[in-house]
Write an enzyme that holds these catalytic residues in place. Sequence first.
Site, PDB file in Angstrom:
ATOM      1  NE  ARG A  92     -14.870   0.123  -1.290  1.00 39.58           N
ATOM      2  CZ  ARG A  92     -13.660  -0.208  -1.378  1.00 39.58           C
ATOM      3  NH1 ARG A  92     -12.451   0.399  -0.954  1.00 39.58           N
ATOM      4  NH2 ARG A  92     -13.574  -1.335  -1.838  1.00 39.58           N
ATOM      5  CB  SER A 104      -9.591   1.930  -1.832  1.00 42.37           C
ATOM      6  OG  SER A 104      -8.863   1.673  -0.443  1.00 42.37           O
ATOM      7  CE  LYS A 148      -5.188   1.279   1.456  1.00 41.82           C
ATOM      8  NZ  LYS A 148      -6.475   1.139   1.129  1.00 41.82           N
ATOM      9  CG  HIS A 166      -2.303  -3.997  -1.219  1.00 39.69           C
ATOM     10  ND1 HIS A 166      -2.533  -3.453  -0.104  1.00 39.69           N
ATOM     11  CD2 HIS A 166      -3.621  -4.075  -1.804  1.00 39.69           C
ATOM     12  CE1 HIS A 166      -3.732  -3.076   0.325  1.00 39.69           C
ATOM     13  NE2 HIS A 166      -4.465  -3.504  -0.957  1.00 39.69           N
ATOM     14  CG  ASP A 198      -8.308   4.739   0.725  1.00 39.25           C
ATOM     15  OD1 ASP A 198      -9.577   4.303   0.230  1.00 39.25           O
ATOM     16  OD2 ASP A 198      -7.840   4.052   1.624  1.00 39.25           O
TER      17      ASP A 198
END
Length: 410
Positions: free
Chosen positions: A168, A183, A187, A82, A161
């Site tokens: 956001r 967040s 995930k 990520h 989320d």
Amino acid sequence: MSMVDIINKKRLGRELSDHDLEEAFLGYDRGEIPDYQMSSLLMAICMNGMTEEEIFTLTDIFINSGDQLDLSHVHGVTVDKHSTGGVGDKTTLIVASIAASLGVKVPKMSGRGLGHTGGTIDKLESIPGFRIDLSEEEFIHQLNTVGFAIISQTAHLAPLDKKIYALRDVTGTVESIPLIATSIMSKKIAAGAEKIVLDVKVGNGALLKTQEEAIEISRLMKKIGEKYHREVETMITYMDIPLGTCIGNALEILEVMKILSNEENNYLVALSKALAAKMVQLGLGISIEEASSRVEESITSGSAYQKFLEMVDAQGGDLSKLRVSEHTIDITSNKKGHIIGMDAYKFGKLSLELGGGRKTKEDKIDPGVGIMLKKKIGDDVEIGDVLCTLYVKEKGYKVEEDITSYYTFQ
């Protein structure tokens, strides 16, 4: 305690209890708390931060708001990757293709764009027919047959989320270390991978602006990983200039294909190789030197490119129908000199203005718009040289800004 009391408590910099956080966030999830009140709480969190206990609790709330993927039926070690977000950041599509071509299983649940930064799912949706909503059975089958699959955050995995993420994006509450950490990690935990590589971006084009912020969020995400028995590795990388030569969804898919075809050699390529090597090291249990060697071979042999094509085909995408806008504007320089800097943040905002991102939750992205950079740091420029080409929605589009000012000349 009422929602107003909870907002005021955080506005005054006080720690919210587990009960406070559950009342606010689960209440929002049930539709009992309106957007404007949750926006106020998110802003208070942005201004005053959260303690580690608050962060752990909120991560838990997000994870438990839905299901968790069971990847025990995947054959092999699962390694997720990520990025914390940047301009022109298409590394996920590159590194997942490389790692999967070398035998690492890459389960990837990606997000959409946040603020001025692009999202992997938005890029993939620019490919006609591409499915981002595989069922759990389809997801696991593809991991076992292709080696990697990329899906959007489903309705059942950390759904709270997903709702907060969208809010956001349009309320100026993106750049908060606690909210970014909760967040991302909610995930990652819900998606089930055993090992996780995190690319923590820092710089004026990233969500994190300073080295100190990058170090802090790396520390927090590793601690969250430990709590859930996940091995987490972080790499802090720089985002003062756009990554690669393209910004915009379809344009970035075309750039990924060129890189995987071994037609590019720049910072984005070097970064992608480093991230892929870390994933291969974790997934195969080999040295970083051996992993790096295998990564190079994967690209030069074409196996990484073939793996990307295999993934797109497996998820219904038709690359022959990928299109960019036919309306372009060349931006020429009104200065002469040597380029020593580029403002990634301004380029990200420009892509947003062109229609490549969202200003409200309801906005539709135009996948064909974007920016192709023709000059980079280190290049000499004469007056009249093309700095970049804009791909715009329609003929006659007016450029309001002096885009030459996005570059720093010496």
